[in-house]
Design a protein around this motif. Structure first.
Motif, short mmCIF file in Angstrom:
data_model
loop_
_atom_site.label_atom_id
_atom_site.label_comp_id
_atom_site.label_asym_id
_atom_site.label_seq_id
_atom_site.Cartn_x
_atom_site.Cartn_y
_atom_site.Cartn_z
N ASP A 43 0.83 -1.20 0.00
CA ASP A 43 0.00 0.00 0.00
C ASP A 43 0.87 1.26 0.00
O ASP A 43 0.53 2.26 -0.64
N GLN A 44 1.99 1.21 0.71
CA GLN A 44 2.91 2.35 0.70
C GLN A 44 3.46 2.59 -0.71
O GLN A 44 3.49 3.73 -1.20
N ALA A 45 3.89 1.47 -1.34
CA ALA A 45 4.43 1.60 -2.69
C ALA A 45 3.34 2.04 -3.67
O ALA A 45 3.59 2.86 -4.57
N ARG A 46 2.13 1.49 -3.50
CA ARG A 46 1.04 1.87 -4.39
C ARG A 46 0.71 3.35 -4.22
O ARG A 46 0.39 4.06 -5.20
N ASN A 47 0.76 3.86 -3.00
CA ASN A 47 0.51 5.29 -2.77
C ASN A 47 1.61 6.15 -3.41
O ASN A 47 1.34 7.23 -3.95
N ASP A 48 2.87 5.62 -3.34
CA ASP A 48 3.97 6.35 -4.01
C ASP A 48 3.72 6.43 -5.51
O ASP A 48 3.95 7.49 -6.13
N VAL A 49 3.27 5.32 -6.10
CA VAL A 49 2.98 5.34 -7.53
C VAL A 49 1.85 6.33 -7.83
O VAL A 49 1.89 7.08 -8.82
N PHE A 50 0.81 6.32 -6.95
CA PHE A 50 -0.31 7.24 -7.13
C PHE A 50 0.16 8.70 -7.03
O PHE A 50 -0.21 9.55 -7.86
N GLU A 51 1.01 8.97 -6.03
CA GLU A 51 1.54 10.34 -5.86
C GLU A 51 2.39 10.73 -7.08
O GLU A 51 2.38 11.89 -7.52
N ALA A 52 3.15 9.75 -7.62
CA ALA A 52 3.96 10.04 -8.80
C ALA A 52 3.09 10.40 -9.99
O ALA A 52 3.42 11.33 -10.77
N VAL A 53 1.95 9.69 -10.15
CA VAL A 53 1.03 10.00 -11.25
C VAL A 53 0.49 11.42 -11.09
O VAL A 53 0.41 12.19 -12.07
N LEU A 54 0.10 11.79 -9.86
CA LEU A 54 -0.41 13.14 -9.63
C LEU A 54 0.67 14.19 -9.93
O LEU A 54 0.39 15.24 -10.55
N ALA A 55 1.91 13.89 -9.48
CA ALA A 55 3.00 14.84 -9.72
C ALA A 55 3.29 14.99 -11.21
O ALA A 55 3.56 16.09 -11.71
N LEU A 56 3.23 13.85 -11.93
CA LEU A 56 3.47 13.91 -13.38
C LEU A 56 2.38 14.73 -14.08
O LEU A 56 2.66 15.48 -15.02
N ARG A 57 1.13 14.55 -13.61
CA ARG A 57 0.04 15.31 -14.24
C ARG A 57 0.22 16.81 -13.99
O ARG A 57 -0.01 17.65 -14.87
N LYS A 58 0.64 17.13 -12.77
CA LYS A 58 0.88 18.54 -12.46
C LYS A 58 2.07 19.06 -13.27
O LYS A 58 2.09 20.23 -13.70
N GLY A 59 3.08 18.21 -13.45
CA GLY A 59 4.24 18.62 -14.25
C GLY A 59 3.84 18.93 -15.68
O GLY A 59 4.36 19.89 -16.30
N ARG A 60 2.97 18.13 -16.25
CA ARG A 60 2.48 18.40 -17.61
C ARG A 60 1.77 19.76 -17.68
O ARG A 60 1.94 20.54 -18.63
N THR A 61 0.97 19.99 -16.62
CA THR A 61 0.26 21.28 -16.57
C THR A 61 1.25 22.44 -16.49
O THR A 61 1.11 23.48 -17.18
N ALA A 62 2.30 22.26 -15.67
CA ALA A 62 3.32 23.32 -15.53
C ALA A 62 4.03 23.57 -16.85
O ALA A 62 4.32 24.72 -17.22
N LEU A 63 4.30 22.49 -17.61
CA LEU A 63 4.94 22.64 -18.92
C LEU A 63 4.03 23.39 -19.89
O LEU A 63 4.49 24.24 -20.68
#
Length: 644
Positions: A43-63
């Motif tokens: 669950d910890q690793a799955r949450n990290d993956v989930f957080e990474a997806v959110l961060a990537l989506r925000k990164g796309r928005t920032a770009l």
């Protein structure tokens, strides 16, 4: 099977049954505990993956904003660093997993993190040069990279879900809430672009985009609200604040912006309010994500503690059962098996004649006291029986000695009796053949043939009532008396008178007997016969004709002064006279059927043409085969007189 083996089998069956009941429970509890513990890490690793997806989506928005405004804008560097951190952390977690499928996911995550890091360095170098065209091309490539990495990360998230699954409804609800947050986050990032100051103005294309965003967010909120109603409120309450904010603030603000774009309101103020609510909603998304993770960890930790408690309880129960089983085995062995084994050994000793004293045992079970009392009583009884046996053995020795003496006397009497019987031979003009089978050592049957003169030959046969030693002794006395009677025949005393004299002088103290007396006269070819209760003899003519002759009469010794009749019959050359005792036809077979006179007469008729020697063998074989025991039930004697 003895007691020890029986109890061993029972205890083994009992132990195996307990093991079959407890071991699976312990293994299942341990599996549940291990699985729950693994679920926490996953669950910890799955949450990290989930957080990474959110961060990537925000990164796309920032770009996107960077391309629109020509500057870094909203934290591109922070989002990129967060995505790399979460991907690396998830990769490290999966690398240490015992699950082979999860371990295989470690490399793709680490590779995506490395791609982001390497491209971030390249992008920073390009932007530092200040070449507008190069920066524009780098922005396009960077956006494409974020799209690819996000896509690969989402695929990994799906693989995790397929491999690990959802353990219960609580985790299912939390998973649904994460999907809800992911959908909301995607919509918010799209809206950040639309709400940017340099974004779309009030033209028709901008209106359609904003209206589409309203519809999209409304659908997302409605869809997940309907699904969430099926779950417990305490599971989904962490998402209620976000849903309430979207319904009460975000969507109304977005609708105001739509109205302003349509010409009903201040567009600049509406756009500013919308941008503010987007940022607030994004902050609330981050808070909700953290609360969901805390809740999933708390739930899994609670499940792990429950599994630990169950495992400890099963281990304690197993230890208790093992201790009780061992104690029971010890008590049964010490207080049942060993005493009973001792009793068994002592019984075997007593049976073998070893009558050592019985050692008193301290027994837990009162019932075994009775067994030991019975064992002592058995020893005393065996001791007495041993003394009685010794006395009986001494008595048996005397009995055996007396029996030996008696047996030797009986054997001597048998030899004397056999010495009185004549051998088959020719006497005068008569040839005699005989068959003698006693049912005991000494027989009650006897016979003799005597040369009375140059022309006369005498024959008698005697059958004393009963058989055995007593009858044998009487038969020898009768034998001597019958020889005297035949020799007492004188010109003035015929055969019948001589037999009457024998009857008169027979002692009443002795057993009666049947007899048959025959006098053969060579000069007249006539024979005379006196029958004293004896079976009718058979006359076989030389032409094969078979006749029964005689008139019966009383046995010798039954009636004092009895009168005996004498009959005469022709006895020519080749004729044969068969004289026999009743033992020859009163034998019984195994079915209890008697041989009978009729069967004997029929046998003689069927074999009338046989020689005398063969006829004796035929009769002997027939009697023996009838009585399969081999020993006749009565004495058998047969004399065949043939005139030659």
């Amino acid at each position: 099977m003895n007691i020890r083996n029986t109890l061993a089998v029972l205890f083994m069956a009992f132990g195996l049954t307990l093991a079959a009941l407890l071991v699976p429970q312990v293994l299942e509890s341990n599996r549940t505990y291990t699985s729950t513990n693994d679920q926490i890490v996953v669950d910890q690793a799955r949450n990290d993956v989930f957080e990474a997806v959110l961060a990537l989506r925000k990164g796309r928005t920032a770009l996107t904003l960077l391309a629109m405004r020509g500057e870094a804008g909203i934290g591109l560097r922070d989002d990129l660093a967060a995505a790399v951190m979460f991907l690396n952390r998830a990769a490290q977690t999966f690398a240490m997993s015992e699950n082979a499928v999860l371990r295989q996911l470690s490399d793709p995550l680490a590779q995506q993190a490395d791609r982001l890091s390497d491209n971030a360095v390249d992008f920073a170098n390009i932007t530092a040069l200040g070449d507008a065209e190069a920066i524009a091309a780098a922005l396009v490539m960077q956006q494409q990279l974020f799209v690819e990495v996000q896509h690969e990360t989402l695929l990994v998230r799906q693989q995790i879900l397929q491999e690990v699954g959802i353990p219960d409804t609580v985790m299912g609800a939390l998973q649904m809430m994460r999907n809800y947050i992911l959908s909301v986050s995607n919509a918010l990032n799209d809206d950040l672009v639309l709400a940017a100051p340099n974004g779309p103005d009030g033209n028709r294309i901008g209106l359609r985009q904003v209206q589409s965003s309203v519809d999209r967010m409304t659908t997302i909120n409605q869809f997940y609200s309907d699904i969430a109603s099926a779950y417990r409120p305490d599971t989904i309450m962490v998402a209620l604040d976000l849903a309430a904010y979207l319904d009460s603030t975000y969507l109304p603000t977005l609708n105001n912006y739509v109205a302003a774009v349509s010409g009903n309101g201040n567009l600049t103020a509406a756009q500013r309010d919308w941008a503010t609510t987007v940022n607030d909603a994004d902050l609330l998304v981050n808070q909700t994500t953290a609360r969901l993770f805390a809740m999933s960890q708390a739930h899994l930790t609670s499940e792990r503690e429950e599994a630990r408690r169950m495992l400890n309880m099963m281990l304690i129960l197993t230890a208790f059962v093992v201790v009780m089983f061992g104690l029971s085995l010890y008590l049964v062995t010490q207080h049942i098996v060993r005493p009973l084994t001792y009793v068994q050994l002592k019984i075997n000793d007593i049976a073998a004649g070893h009558l050592d004293p019985i050692i008193r045992k301290k027994l837990l079970l009162r019932d075994l006291d009775t067994v030991f009392d019975a064992l002592r009583a058995l020893r005393i009884s065996s001791r007495r029986r041993e003394m009685l046996t010794a006395d009986r053995l001494a008595l048996n020795e005397h009995i055996v000695e007396a029996h030996g003496i008696l047996r030797s006397e009986v054997d001597a009497a048998a030899k004397v009796q056999l010495s009185l019987l004549p051998r088959p031979e020719r006497v005068g003009h008569i040839r005699f053949s005989s068959l003698f089978q006693p049912s005991s050592v000494v027989a009650g049957d006897t016979y003799d043939f005597i040369n009375l003169s140059d022309t006369r030959v005498g024959l008698f046969q005697i059958d004393v009532a009963g058989h055995g030693a007593a009858a044998g002794l009487v038969s020898m006395a009768a034998h001597i008396s019958a020889r005297r009677a035949l020799r007492g025949i004188k010109p003035d005393i015929n055969l019948a008178q001589s037999v009457q004299t024998m009857n008169a002088h027979w002692s009443p103290e002795l057993t009666y007997f049947t007899a048959l007396f025959v006098e053969f006269d060579a000069t007249s070819r006539v024979a005379r016969l006196v029958q004293a209760g004896h079976p009718h003899p058979v006359l076989m003519r030389k032409d094969g004709k078979v006749l029964r002759i005689g008139q019966g009469g009383l046995p010798i010794g039954v009636v004092d002064g009895a009168v005996f009749d004498m009959i005469e019959f022709d006895f020519d050359y080749g004729d044969r006279l068969l004289v026999f005792s009743d033992g020859i036809y009163e034998n019984f077979n195994s079915e209890g059927e008697i041989y009978s006179e009729e069967r004997l007469v029929q046998l003689l008729q069927d074999n009338a043409s046989c020689s005398t020697a063969d006829l004796v063998e035929v009769i002997k074989s027939s009697v023996v085969s009838w009585n399969k025991a081999g020993v006749p039930s009565d004495d058998v004697s047969l004399v065949i007189a043939e005139r030659i």
